[in-house]
Write a protein that holds these residues in place. Structure first.
Motif: not given
Length: 294
Positions: A33, A40, A36-37, A20, A213-214, A210, A16, A218
């Motif tokens: 940030s 997630g 991805r949040t 990123a 990562a998400g 995304v 990851s 995440t």
């Protein structure tokens, strides 16, 4: 089973950092940030609602603190560090987290540190000194500073998570979903009030980054991490997580051409030996406990 989950977590989180680093060429740190949040948080809430495992939130203040440290602070500081720092080195600096975590666990949770763990801490610390190279005046101090802030934020979140799990019989999926929701709110506030230095370009790679990562790093990653924390001592889990940046260095070397120098290689070897000592110590204690029960 906990060690299988931990190994999967190491692979997911190590790559990851490479993802990123490349993604930040298409967007700003806070925007990435946030993206991805969002992905997630939506992913984990859809999953938890579908399997009907959602629990009532009983410790809103503590869970909010968990979200602000584990998600908001960790992601924003980490991505700010990645803007000018290499993926391998940044991940290693952030994984100084175990040293901060052990301090908090010892003071707040009263967890003891074994002799073998103390030796491993010293070995890991020396390894990180070789990797950081504080004697090198050309070091990227701003990147290093943000990486250490990310590490401290993560370490604080570990102690908070342990307190929550000790106070309330809460399933890990519910805890992870709630903390991510609070973390998302924190990142959204930062995004709205802090000017972004780069316009987001939705390229195919950014979309992949995304989603990876998400959803993978995440949503799934934090679930695995909280599961590991529930089953293992904070000291052992935190120190063992140093396997992540070691693998990241190899991955960033292969994909990004970030070849480690002699000092970094020495640091990797010291950290690897420290990890081996931790696992041998933990295995010995498990076998001894089983023998005593017989």
């Amino acid at each position: 089973m906990v060690y299988i989950y931990f190994a999967l977590l190491v692979v997911i989180w190590s790559y990851s950092w490479v993802v990123a680093k490349v993604a930040l060429g298409f967007t700003s740190p806070i925007a990435f940030s946030l993206l991805r949040t969002i992905v997630g948080t939506v992913a984990i809430f859809l999953f938890i609602v579908s399997i009907k495992k959602i629990q009532k939130l009983k410790e809103p203040f503590l869970v909010a603190l968990l979200g602000l440290t584990q998600t908001t602070g960790f992601f924003i500081f980490a991505n700010l560090s990645l803007v000018s720092g290499g993926a391998g080195k940044v991940s290693l600096l952030i994984y100084t987290m175990p040293f901060w975590s052990i301090i908090f666990a010892n003071i707040i949770l009263k967890e003891t540190v074994s002799r073998a763990q103390k030796i491993a801490i010293v070995g890991s610390f020396l390894g990180l000194v070789f990797i950081i190279e504080p004697w090198n005046l050309r070091s990227n101090f701003l990147s290093d500073f943000f990486a250490l802030l990310s590490a401290i934020s993560w370490a604080i979140s570990i102690t908070i998570a342990k307190i929550i799990l000790n106070k309330q019989k809460m399933n890990i999926l519910s805890l992870n979903s709630y903390q991510m929701l609070f973390g998302f709110v924190g990142i959204l506030i930062c995004y709205l009030f802090i000017p972004q230095q780069k316009e987001t370009i939705f390229s195919p790679y950014l979309i992949f980054a995304v989603l990876y990562a998400g959803i993978v790093a995440t949503a799934l990653g934090w679930f695995l991490w909280l599961y590991v924390l529930e089953k293992m001592k904070v000291n052992i889990a935190s120190l063992s997580s140093l396997a992540v940046p070691i693998l990241t260095i190899l991955e960033s070397w292969f994909q990004l051409g970030e070849k480690p120098n002699v000092f970094e290689i020495c640091g990797i070897v010291l950290i690897a030996l420290s990890l081996l000592l931790i696992y041998l110590d933990a295995s010995f204690k498990v076998k001894k406990s089983g023998y005593l029960k017989k």
